[in-house]
Write a protein that holds these residues in place. Structure first.
Motif: not given
Lengths: 210, 45
Positions: A57-60, A63, A146-148, A167-170, B23, B31
């Motif tokens: 999955h490209p978005e995952l 991320y 989930f989160s890291v 990365k615009d990833f705050p 996501p 998707w």
């Protein structure tokens, strides 16, 4: 046998590359094994000479890559103490935490010809343990996310700032209530000791998940 | 062994997490279904 400091051969970068590559595989596999996402998005690939499941999955995937890209400077400077993959229920409460506790020696005693293959063997054992960890964990409730998390020191956060902007990833400091889990069950999965890094992986599981 | 700068008492431990969320399972499921449909169309089924 040669003794080197972390500055020699840019060893911090080598360790960070190895660990981030490993963490990427481990995160994909945790998401698959713990059924955070539908199994249909995962494809079987071969890493560390064992089959693993990786998301397509490209978005995952982006991320996970952006997350690790921000963590990498901390690992490179030996400032990441723990990297934690947290499984969260739909009420945003953590139900499981996969804790990668990382410790790097200041002085490195290495034998270069055996180093990389030895580390690969050790990391393979982690992957195999993750792939069967569902046998020792209770099922998660539906619709988990989930989160890291990364455990570091206040002074180290500046190492992340430049990467965050690029990365615009705050990143933000986690609130205690976001990560608190009442009386978690502790399940040790794997420990490794090598010339370049020591790491242990354990799972903290919430007693009553549902 | 941690770097000396990290050992300082004033340099407290912090836990950081990304501001963005991954996501959702629902969006990934949508998707996946669209992806499957596209595959079927490409095969002319």
């Amino acid at each position: 046998m040669t003794t080197l400091t972390r500055q020699d051969l840019n060893f911090g970068k080598v360790v960070a590359d190895i660990l981030c590559e490993f963490l990427e595989v481990a995160i994909h596999l945790i998401l698959y094994v713990r059924e955070v996402y539908p199994s249909g998005i995962f494809q079987k690939k071969r890493k560390y000479n064992v089959p693993v499941q990786m998301s397509c999955h490209p978005e995952l995937n982006r991320y996970i890559q952006d997350t690790l890209c921000c963590i990498k400077p901390l690992i490179e400077k030996n400032e990441a103490e723990k990297v934690v993959v947290v499984i969260i229920d739909k009420g945003h409460h953590p139900v499981e935490r996969f804790v990668f506790e990382i410790s790097q020696p200041t002085l490195l005693s290495i034998s270069s010809e055996t180093l990389l293959s030895h580390v690969e063997q050790l990391l393979r054992a982690f992957i195999l343990k993750i792939s069967v960890c569902d046998a020792v964990l209770n099922n998660n409730p539906p619709d988990c996310s989930f989160s890291v998390l990364v455990h570091t020191r206040d002074s180290a956060t500046r190492n992340m700032e430049k990467v965050q902007v690029i990365k615009d990833f705050p990143w933000i400091v986690a609130d205690e209530q976001e990560i608190h889990m009442q009386e978690p069950r502790l399940i040790p999965l794997k420990t490794m000791t090598s010339d370049i890094v020591k790491m242990q992986l354990y799972v903290e599981e919430k007693a009553q998940k549902i | 062994t941690r770097r000396p700068t990290q050992a300082s008492d004033s340099d407290k431990e912090v836990m950081l997490l990304p501001c963005k969320s991954p996501p959702s399972r629902q969006s990934v499921q949508l998707w996946l279904e669209a992806h499957r449909q596209l595959r079927l169309l490409e095969k002319g089924i």
